[in-house]
Design an enzyme around this catalytic site. Structure first.
Site, PDB file in Angstrom:
ATOM      1  N   HIS A   1       0.848  -1.190   0.000  1.00 55.27           N
ATOM      2  CA  HIS A   1       0.000   0.000   0.000  1.00 55.27           C
ATOM      3  C   HIS A   1       0.882   1.237   0.000  1.00 55.27           C
ATOM      4  O   HIS A   1       1.942   1.251   0.602  1.00 55.27           O
ATOM      5  CB  HIS A   1      -0.904   0.026   1.242  1.00 55.27           C
ATOM      6  CG  HIS A   1      -2.070   0.944   1.094  1.00 55.27           C
ATOM      7  ND1 HIS A   1      -1.970   2.283   1.334  1.00 55.27           N
ATOM      8  CD2 HIS A   1      -3.328   0.723   0.683  1.00 55.27           C
ATOM      9  CE1 HIS A   1      -3.144   2.865   1.102  1.00 55.27           C
ATOM     10  NE2 HIS A   1      -3.983   1.928   0.700  1.00 55.27           N
TER      11      HIS A   1
ATOM     12  N   ASP B   1      -8.026  -5.000  -0.362  1.00 56.07           N
ATOM     13  CA  ASP B   1      -8.505  -5.839  -1.472  1.00 56.07           C
ATOM     14  C   ASP B   1      -8.192  -7.310  -1.299  1.00 56.07           C
ATOM     15  O   ASP B   1      -8.649  -8.135  -2.094  1.00 56.07           O
ATOM     16  CB  ASP B   1      -7.869  -5.335  -2.780  1.00 56.07           C
ATOM     17  CG  ASP B   1      -8.386  -3.961  -3.139  1.00 56.07           C
ATOM     18  OD1 ASP B   1      -7.560  -3.047  -3.339  1.00 56.07           O
ATOM     19  OD2 ASP B   1      -9.618  -3.787  -3.171  1.00 56.07           O
TER      20      ASP B   1
HETATM   21  C1  SDX Z   1      -6.077   0.315  -3.086  1.00 58.69           C
HETATM   22  O1  SDX Z   1      -4.132   4.710  -2.062  1.00 58.69           O
HETATM   23  C2  SDX Z   1      -5.178   4.159  -1.471  1.00 58.69           C
HETATM   24  O2  SDX Z   1      -5.627   4.568  -0.432  1.00 58.69           O
HETATM   25  C3  SDX Z   1      -5.773   2.985  -2.264  1.00 58.69           C
HETATM   26  C4  SDX Z   1      -6.837   2.156  -1.553  1.00 58.69           C
HETATM   27  C5  SDX Z   1      -8.094   2.954  -1.308  1.00 58.69           C
HETATM   28  O3  SDX Z   1      -8.835   2.602  -0.374  1.00 58.69           O
HETATM   29  O4  SDX Z   1      -8.396   3.876  -2.135  1.00 58.69           O
HETATM   30  O5  SDX Z   1      -6.338   1.691  -0.300  1.00 58.69           O
HETATM   31  C6  SDX Z   1      -7.234   0.952  -2.394  1.00 58.69           C
HETATM   32  O6  SDX Z   1      -5.779   0.664  -4.203  1.00 58.69           O
HETATM   33  C7  SDX Z   1      -5.252  -0.712  -2.343  1.00 58.69           C
HETATM   34  C8  SDX Z   1      -4.028  -1.220  -3.176  1.00 58.69           C
HETATM   35  C9  SDX Z   1      -4.531  -2.321  -4.124  1.00 58.69           C
HETATM   36  N1  SDX Z   1      -3.428  -2.703  -5.073  1.00 58.69           N
HETATM   37  C10 SDX Z   1      -2.840  -3.900  -4.999  1.00 58.69           C
HETATM   38  O7  SDX Z   1      -3.058  -4.746  -4.131  1.00 58.69           O
HETATM   39  C11 SDX Z   1      -1.855  -4.157  -6.151  1.00 58.69           C
HETATM   40  C12 SDX Z   1      -0.559  -4.757  -5.595  1.00 58.69           C
HETATM   41  N2  SDX Z   1       0.129  -3.697  -4.816  1.00 58.69           N
HETATM   42  C13 SDX Z   1       1.036  -2.847  -5.490  1.00 58.69           C
HETATM   43  O8  SDX Z   1       1.082  -2.796  -6.839  1.00 58.69           O
HETATM   44  C14 SDX Z   1       1.600  -1.693  -4.688  1.00 58.69           C
HETATM   45  O9  SDX Z   1       1.853  -2.151  -3.427  1.00 58.69           O
HETATM   46  C15 SDX Z   1       0.775  -0.424  -4.629  1.00 58.69           C
HETATM   47  C16 SDX Z   1       0.425   0.058  -5.986  1.00 58.69           C
HETATM   48  C17 SDX Z   1      -0.460  -0.648  -3.838  1.00 58.69           C
HETATM   49  C18 SDX Z   1       1.625   0.637  -3.911  1.00 58.69           C
HETATM   50  O10 SDX Z   1       2.697   0.882  -4.725  1.00 58.69           O
HETATM   51  P1  SDX Z   1       3.807   1.985  -4.330  1.00 58.69           P
HETATM   52  O11 SDX Z   1       3.475   2.663  -3.057  1.00 58.69           O
HETATM   53  O12 SDX Z   1       4.037   2.847  -5.535  1.00 58.69           O
HETATM   54  O13 SDX Z   1       5.041   1.106  -4.005  1.00 58.69           O
HETATM   55  P2  SDX Z   1       6.105   0.641  -5.075  1.00 58.69           P
HETATM   56  O14 SDX Z   1       5.390   0.147  -6.297  1.00 58.69           O
HETATM   57  O15 SDX Z   1       7.110   1.727  -5.219  1.00 58.69           O
HETATM   58  O16 SDX Z   1       6.745  -0.631  -4.351  1.00 58.69           O
HETATM   59  C19 SDX Z   1       7.797  -0.491  -3.388  1.00 58.69           C
HETATM   60  C20 SDX Z   1       8.553  -1.819  -3.451  1.00 58.69           C
HETATM   61  C21 SDX Z   1       9.004  -2.185  -4.868  1.00 58.69           C
HETATM   62  O17 SDX Z   1      10.109  -3.055  -4.755  1.00 58.69           O
HETATM   63  P3  SDX Z   1      11.626  -2.384  -4.897  1.00 58.69           P
HETATM   64  O18 SDX Z   1      11.646  -1.684  -6.262  1.00 58.69           O
HETATM   65  O19 SDX Z   1      11.759  -1.414  -3.733  1.00 58.69           O
HETATM   66  O20 SDX Z   1      12.566  -3.559  -4.833  1.00 58.69           O
HETATM   67  O21 SDX Z   1       7.676  -2.884  -3.045  1.00 58.69           O
HETATM   68  C22 SDX Z   1       7.486  -3.783  -4.140  1.00 58.69           C
HETATM   69  C23 SDX Z   1       7.863  -3.034  -5.387  1.00 58.69           C
HETATM   70  O22 SDX Z   1       8.282  -3.935  -6.402  1.00 58.69           O
HETATM   71  N3  SDX Z   1       6.064  -4.140  -4.121  1.00 58.69           N
HETATM   72  C24 SDX Z   1       5.593  -5.379  -4.351  1.00 58.69           C
HETATM   73  C25 SDX Z   1       4.200  -5.281  -4.180  1.00 58.69           C
HETATM   74  N4  SDX Z   1       3.877  -4.013  -3.863  1.00 58.69           N
HETATM   75  C26 SDX Z   1       5.035  -3.307  -3.838  1.00 58.69           C
HETATM   76  N5  SDX Z   1       6.215  -6.529  -4.675  1.00 58.69           N
HETATM   77  C27 SDX Z   1       5.411  -7.624  -4.832  1.00 58.69           C
HETATM   78  N6  SDX Z   1       4.058  -7.605  -4.669  1.00 58.69           N
HETATM   79  C28 SDX Z   1       3.420  -6.456  -4.356  1.00 58.69           C
HETATM   80  N7  SDX Z   1       2.120  -6.441  -4.197  1.00 58.69           N
END
Ligand code: SDX
Length: 428
Positions: free
Chosen positions: A307, A364
């Site tokens: 998140h 989710d």
């Molecule tokens: C919602 O913003 C809100 O409030 C949203 C929400 C709401 O109520 O409106 O809460 C609803 O959208 C919840 C999120 C639902 N999405 C998912 O479950 C999709 C999977 N999660 C991700 O794609 C990710 O965690 C996000 C998009 C939710 C957040 O992404 P960020 O904050 O931009 O973080 P990032 O992509 O920069 O990740 C940081 C690190 C990275 O690794 P490094 O480059 O540091 O090595 O964490 C890793 C990412 O690769 N990472 C994951 C991951 N999420 C982040 N690796 C594997 N699986 C994941 N799910």
């Protein structure tokens, strides 16, 4: 404590005001930055460190896993309130009295019919159309049938537009699902509560009376409350910036629905179930999918994990996980996918990659398991998220318009070609 931040650029110091919120959060007010520094701006892709507004609607603390609507905790609201009360609280700022709630519901019911011509738009969609695309289109189309809801120059206009969309949106949600199922479209029943009415329009079989199941009513009420608002997330920011041009409420909501559709945002609840089903079909091999999620060469992410703000458990995920157990137990459903989800959660919470990145289950991760137990098709999961988020989007849009906020127009840092004279075709 100083109320100023000092910025030094090329040996010149610039003072910027420090502003403090009611939860003692601090922000550097950069409204004067560009003019006082001769054009210097900030840059922050994804706005990870940038506040777009001051808001009094929702407070969340990602480190502590706190979520409150207008000061009330999500735990108490999910347990004790009903969705329409929470909608009123988010939009108008206070929990309604019984009289206020009755009037609110009565005004909503007086607008709960959708123009029959909207069915012609719905009919034009192929059955294979994704419900989020249908819902976004129909929501935008409502403007054509309710032109007075576009220009909200008075509190009365604003209120009328709000009760209109709260009355019509559940109809669009139900019709979107039944269109896909090839079922006749159902109308609401003014004798029912808001959530009961949604269930009746979604699930009533034309040949039988619809019997409410209190387990489903309670589960949907809780899920809608938990999704109702979440401060300046992607879709809410879309609703606000669209409305900042003074585009109407319905089209601003339509833009928010489109933003929510993305699998990184609200679309994740559908992606989670598809992922869990794939793991189940793969013999429940969670370790394979954990490895894929950590492999930088593999675009696969563990959907429902991580998140932007929560670097601790998403408080909503805790509540939904408990509710999933209760609902499946009450309905007598033994869903192996729930066991896979719990196994995946346990593994991830013990895995260094996830621990280092503070990746926890989010809202989710478990919600789709309940939606499926309720008989909601997986492609409708994000539509249910939109139904829950509707009052939050409305509240945020109303706050932005009432505060007469300026049109949203971010700056950029240009990194393209510098000036070059036109080159005739013969010389390219
Ligand atoms: C919602 O913003 C809100 O409030 C949203 C929400 C709401 O109520 O409106 O809460 C609803 O959208 C919840 C999120 C639902 N999405 C998912 O479950 C999709 C999977 N999660 C991700 O794609 C990710 O965690 C996000 C998009 C939710 C957040 O992404 P960020 O904050 O931009 O973080 P990032 O992509 O920069 O990740 C940081 C690190 C990275 O690794 P490094 O480059 O540091 O090595 O964490 C890793 C990412 O690769 N990472 C994951 C991951 N999420 C982040 N690796 C594997 N699986 C994941 N799910």
């Amino acid at each position: 404590m100083s109320d100023k931040a000092i910025l030094e650029i090329n040996g010149e110091k610039h003072e910027l005001p420090l502003v403090k919120g009611t939860e003692n959060e601090l922000a550097i007010d950069i409204k004067s930055l560009r003019s006082s520094t001769g054009g210097v701006i900030t840059i922050d892709p994804g706005y990870k460190n940038t506040g777009s507004c001051e808001s009094a609607i929702t407070f969340l603390n990602g480190e502590k896993g706190i979520l409150r609507y207008r000061g009330y905790s999500i735990e108490e609201l999910a347990e004790k309130a009903d969705f329409l009360e929470v909608a009123y609280l988010l939009i108008f700022g206070e929990l309604p009295t019984e009289q206020q709630l009755d009037k609110f519901h009565s005004d909503i019911k007086s607008h709960a019919l959708v123009d029959e011509d909207v069915k012609k738009i719905l009919d034009a969609f192929p059955k294979a159309a994704h419900p989020m695309g249908v819902l976004s289109s129909l929501t935008s189309a409502l403007t054509a049938f309710n032109p007075s809801s576009v220009d909200v120059s008075s509190e009365e206009d604003m209120y009328n537009a709000i009760v209109r969309i709260l009355g019509k949106f559940p109809v669009l949600v139900a019709w979107t699902m039944r269109k896909k199922q090839g079922l006749p479209l159902e109308y609401g029943d003014d004798s029912l509560g808001y959530v009961e009415n949604v269930l009746k329009m979604m699930f009533k079989n034309p040949n039988n009376p619809y019997v409410q199941n209190p387990i489903l009513v309670d589960a949907l009420n809780k899920l809608l409350i938990l999704h109702a608002d979440h401060e300046q997330n992607c879709s809410t920011s879309t609703v606000r910036i669209t409305g900042s041009s003074h585009a109407g409420l319905f089209v601003s909501l339509s833009a928010g629905i489109s933003a929510l559709w993305g699998p990184l945002h609200g679309g994740a609840n559908q992606a989670v179930l598809e992922m869990l089903e794939a793991i189940k079909a793969d013999g429940g091999d969670t370790k394979k999918y954990m490895a894929k999620a950590k492999d930088k060469e593999d675009p696969f992410r563990l959907m429902g994990f991580g998140h932007r703000v929560y670097k601790n458990f998403d408080p909503r995920a805790r509540i939904i996980k408990k509710a999933a157990d209760e609902v499946l137990g009450d309905l007598g459903i033994d869903d192996p996918v729930l066991d896979i989800a719990k196994g995946l959660e346990k593994e991830a919470l013990e895995d260094q990659y996830f621990v280092d990145r503070k990746l926890y289950p989010n809202v989710d991760f478990y919600s789709g398991i309940i939606y499926r137990a309720m008989g909601i098709p997986v492609e409708m999961f994000t539509v249910m998220f939109a139904l829950g988020r509707l009052p939050g989007w409305i509240a945020q849009w109303r706050e932005m318009r009432m505060k007469k906020e300026p049109i949203g127009r971010p700056r950029q840092l240009y990194v393209g070609e510098t000036y070059r004279p036109f080159k005739p075709l013969s010389k390219r």
